[in-house]
Design a protein around this motif. Structure first.
Motif, PDB file in Angstrom:
ATOM      1  N   SER A 103      79.615  22.962 123.391  1.00 36.72           N
ATOM      2  CA  SER A 103      80.812  22.406 124.221  1.00 36.72           C
ATOM      3  C   SER A 103      80.946  23.002 125.564  1.00 36.72           C
ATOM      4  CB  SER A 103      82.033  22.696 123.332  1.00 36.72           C
ATOM      5  OG  SER A 103      83.082  22.010 123.988  1.00 36.72           O
ATOM      6  N   TRP A 104      81.028  22.166 126.617  1.00 36.02           N
ATOM      7  CA  TRP A 104      81.075  22.518 127.793  1.00 36.02           C
ATOM      8  C   TRP A 104      82.654  22.265 128.175  1.00 36.02           C
ATOM      9  CZ3 TRP A 104      76.662  22.476 131.985  1.00 36.02           C
ATOM     10  CH2 TRP A 104      75.446  22.553 131.366  1.00 36.02           C
ATOM     11  N   THR A 105      83.403  23.441 128.511  1.00 33.33           N
ATOM     12  CA  THR A 105      84.673  23.344 128.790  1.00 33.33           C
ATOM     13  C   THR A 105      85.260  23.932 130.418  1.00 33.33           C
ATOM     14  OG1 THR A 105      85.389  25.300 127.437  1.00 33.33           O
ATOM     15  CG2 THR A 105      85.456  23.159 126.243  1.00 33.33           C
ATOM     16  N   ALA A 106      86.156  23.183 130.637  1.00 34.81           N
ATOM     17  CA  ALA A 106      86.708  24.290 132.050  1.00 34.81           C
ATOM     18  C   ALA A 106      88.170  24.038 132.143  1.00 34.81           C
ATOM     19  CB  ALA A 106      85.801  23.562 133.417  1.00 34.81           C
ATOM     20  N   ALA A 107      88.780  25.029 132.279  1.00 36.21           N
ATOM     21  CA  ALA A 107      90.429  24.827 132.293  1.00 36.21           C
ATOM     22  C   ALA A 107      90.979  24.310 130.925  1.00 36.21           C
ATOM     23  CB  ALA A 107      90.819  23.997 133.403  1.00 36.21           C
ATOM     24  N   GLY A 108      90.335  24.458 130.006  1.00 35.07           N
ATOM     25  CA  GLY A 108      90.896  24.239 128.650  1.00 35.07           C
ATOM     26  C   GLY A 108      90.485  22.669 128.303  1.00 35.07           C
ATOM     27  N   ARG A 109      89.662  21.882 128.955  1.00 32.31           N
ATOM     28  CA  ARG A 109      89.201  20.525 128.760  1.00 32.31           C
ATOM     29  C   ARG A 109      87.654  20.404 128.598  1.00 32.31           C
ATOM     30  NH1 ARG A 109      88.876  15.791 133.431  1.00 32.31           N
ATOM     31  NH2 ARG A 109      88.966  14.185 131.782  1.00 32.31           N
ATOM     32  N   GLU A 110      87.415  19.819 127.689  1.00 31.39           N
ATOM     33  CA  GLU A 110      86.200  19.657 127.111  1.00 31.39           C
ATOM     34  C   GLU A 110      85.378  18.410 128.204  1.00 31.39           C
ATOM     35  OE1 GLU A 110      83.574  19.711 123.537  1.00 31.39           O
ATOM     36  OE2 GLU A 110      84.265  17.696 123.663  1.00 31.39           O
ATOM     37  N   LEU A 111      84.277  18.678 129.238  1.00 30.54           N
ATOM     38  CA  LEU A 111      83.896  17.897 129.777  1.00 30.54           C
ATOM     39  C   LEU A 111      82.493  17.369 129.259  1.00 30.54           C
ATOM     40  CD1 LEU A 111      84.059  19.840 133.214  1.00 30.54           C
ATOM     41  CD2 LEU A 111      85.763  17.948 132.299  1.00 30.54           C
ATOM     42  N   LEU A 112      81.827  18.218 128.645  1.00 32.42           N
ATOM     43  CA  LEU A 112      80.620  17.658 128.234  1.00 32.42           C
ATOM     44  C   LEU A 112      80.072  18.106 126.654  1.00 32.42           C
ATOM     45  CD1 LEU A 112      78.160  18.442 131.059  1.00 32.42           C
ATOM     46  CD2 LEU A 112      78.661  16.165 130.196  1.00 32.42           C
ATOM     47  N   THR A 113      79.406  17.483 125.674  1.00 37.11           N
ATOM     48  CA  THR A 113      78.816  18.133 124.358  1.00 37.11           C
ATOM     49  C   THR A 113      77.560  18.143 124.900  1.00 37.11           C
ATOM     50  OG1 THR A 113      78.848  16.097 123.523  1.00 37.11           O
ATOM     51  CG2 THR A 113      81.027  17.313 123.160  1.00 37.11           C
ATOM     52  N   GLU A 114      76.833  19.183 124.376  1.00 37.51           N
ATOM     53  CA  GLU A 114      75.298  19.291 124.323  1.00 37.51           C
ATOM     54  C   GLU A 114      74.551  19.351 123.126  1.00 37.51           C
ATOM     55  OE1 GLU A 114      71.937  21.956 126.683  1.00 37.51           O
ATOM     56  OE2 GLU A 114      73.934  22.638 126.800  1.00 37.51           O
ATOM     57  N   ARG A 115      73.511  18.604 122.809  1.00 39.39           N
ATOM     58  CA  ARG A 115      72.564  19.143 121.678  1.00 39.39           C
ATOM     59  C   ARG A 115      71.241  19.649 122.416  1.00 39.39           C
ATOM     60  NH1 ARG A 115      71.443  14.949 116.992  1.00 39.39           N
ATOM     61  NH2 ARG A 115      73.379  15.575 116.505  1.00 39.39           N
ATOM     62  N   ARG A 116      71.100  20.830 122.064  1.00 37.20           N
ATOM     63  CA  ARG A 116      69.775  21.687 122.728  1.00 37.20           C
ATOM     64  C   ARG A 116      68.797  21.876 121.711  1.00 37.20           C
ATOM     65  NH1 ARG A 116      71.442  26.918 126.419  1.00 37.20           N
ATOM     66  NH2 ARG A 116      72.772  24.979 127.341  1.00 37.20           N
TER      67      ARG A 116
END
Length: 278
Positions: A103-116
């Motif tokens: 989970s890519w989060t900034a300032a408490g908000r998720e912007l992106l999810t990633e499958r790596r």
């Protein structure tokens, strides 16, 4: 991670990093089959560089790269805008690779999810390949975009996406080349099926493994520091609609010693389903 019964890479997915580092998972150390390290973390010149991984300096204004943020008309500025890539689970985890969710989060908000997806495999002539696929999905419900210092006004600094930081200490001069060009000035910003960085100790051969990945320019540094990346937003922001997924795949050959351009081309041909240009 193991390949040919040897430990070739360690994946660090839980670590304590300062916010300004943009905390994220990374691969380090990565080694040749002969045991030579080919990644570096926290180098003096860029302490927010971490081995091999995925990082983006501008996701809707949030910095997932670390360090200062390039602001148009001001230059690099220290901002409280760093994001965090958080490991959320394993879909698969084996000795030779894994599939991970983040989970890519900034300032408490998720912007992106990633499958790596990361896998190690043996290739010809005593070399091995690291296969990395990243699939980034916009989870905000709104349009967002990915950018770089270049899209914010710093020409030529289009980094962001897959990035590999090799160690600066190596025997012999650094060489960087593609099938057609050689030297930092010629290959930086170029689009090529594969790109190699070579020293007397090791050679890395990077290849885009999908058509869309091959359309991205290569970001290359040699003189200032060694680094190779595949740029998601070279000079234009990459728009990601709600729920859309941005997928890229880079396969990297890891070899002992210095490969000639001809040997690097032969190695590149083993990396993807599409025969690399030689």
């Amino acid at each position: 991670m193991h390949c040919a019964d040897r430990a070739v890479a360690t994946y660090v997915y839980r670590q304590r990093l300062a916010a300004a580092d943009a905390p994220r998972p990374y691969l380090h150390p990565v080694r040749t089959l002969g045991g030579t390290e080919v990644t570096e973390v926290r180098p003096d010149d860029h302490p927010h560089h971490f081995g091999a991984g995925v990082a983006v300096p501008d996701v809707a204004g949030a910095n997932f790269w670390g360090g200062r943020t390039y602001v148009r008309g001001q230059g690099p500025v220290a901002l409280d805008n760093h994001g965090v890539q958080r490991h959320t689970g394993w879909m698969l985890r084996d000795a030779d690779g894994f599939i991970e969710e983040l989970s890519w989060t900034a300032a408490g908000r998720e912007l992106l999810t990633e499958r790596r997806t990361v896998a190690a495999r043996r290739i010809a002539d005593g070399r091995w390949a690291l296969d990395v696929t990243t699939a980034l999905t916009n989870s905000t419900g709104e349009e967002l975009s990915l950018g770089s210092p270049a899209t914010n006004g710093r020409a030529g600094a289009g980094y962001g996406g897959f990035f590999w930081r090799p160690p600066a200490a190596a025997r012999g001069p650094f060489a960087v080349f593609t099938a057609r060009d050689s030297g930092e000035g010629a290959v930086h910003g170029s689009r090529a099926d594969w790109l190699a960085m070579a020293t007397d100790d090791w050679t890395l051969v990077f290849a885009g493994a999908t058509e869309r990945t091959r359309e991205d320019p290569w970001f290359v540094r040699v003189a200032e520091y060694p680094g190779v990346g595949s740029a998601l937003a070279w000079d234009t922001r990459l728009s990601v609609p709600p729920g859309a997924c941005v997928t890229r795949r880079i396969v990297t050959a890891v070899a002992d010693g210095r490969l000639t351009p001809q040997a690097a081309a032969r190695t590149a041909a083993h990396l993807t389903d599409r025969r690399a240009a030689v």
